[in-house]
Design a protein around this motif. Sequence first.
Motif, PDB file in Angstrom:
ATOM      1  N   ASN A  58       0.844  -1.188   0.000  1.00  0.00           N
ATOM      2  CA  ASN A  58       0.000   0.000   0.000  1.00  0.00           C
ATOM      3  C   ASN A  58       0.886   1.247   0.000  1.00  0.00           C
ATOM      4  N   THR A  94       0.709   3.738   3.287  1.00  0.00           N
ATOM      5  CA  THR A  94       1.102   3.318   4.640  1.00  0.00           C
ATOM      6  C   THR A  94       2.289   4.121   5.154  1.00  0.00           C
ATOM      7  N   GLU A 137      -5.271   5.132   2.324  1.00  0.00           N
ATOM      8  CA  GLU A 137      -4.785   3.761   2.548  1.00  0.00           C
ATOM      9  C   GLU A 137      -5.954   2.774   2.579  1.00  0.00           C
ATOM     10  N   ARG A 157      -5.395  -1.484  11.228  1.00  0.00           N
ATOM     11  CA  ARG A 157      -4.441  -2.304  10.471  1.00  0.00           C
ATOM     12  C   ARG A 157      -4.392  -3.717  11.015  1.00  0.00           C
TER      13      ARG A 157
END
Length: 161
Positions: A3, A6, A51, A155
């Motif tokens: 990603n 991030t 994200e 996350r």
Amino acid sequence: MSNPYTGTVAAALRKSELLLAVECEAPLQRAALHEAAVLQLWRAYRAFLAELAYQLQLNSEPESAQALAERAAAFGVTCGAAVELSELDVDPDSWLAQLQAAWVELWNFSSESGGQRPANLIPLQNLSATGPVELSEEVLRQWHTGLAELVRRQRAQSEEW
């Protein structure tokens, strides 16, 4: 699939943390550091939204949690983080609503100071809105902690899936 947002989230959170660690006595310097910390926290928040959108393959960089939730719904996916962020956004006592109010206040002040507004107009005020947030190290640390914890938790949840 890595990603690309991030690292931006992590860097902005770290920069805000470093700004809050600076000791200074001069009020103007302290105000500048606090405003810079708000900028970095807002940058981290917006990058986190991007994200999440990237994870869900929404092909967008949403400007708000509501926009993320709407885009996810349009793609037929649910995003628990967007729901949580939307709830924080509408709660005037939440760290996110206060951060957003501080960001808007900083942004509006800078756009009005350009001399674009005619002198004879009476400025509008939203009387139902809460007063401006007093930026302090304590408040900024609360916002940083709230955002950092939310990012870590979301996350971790996404890794479980």
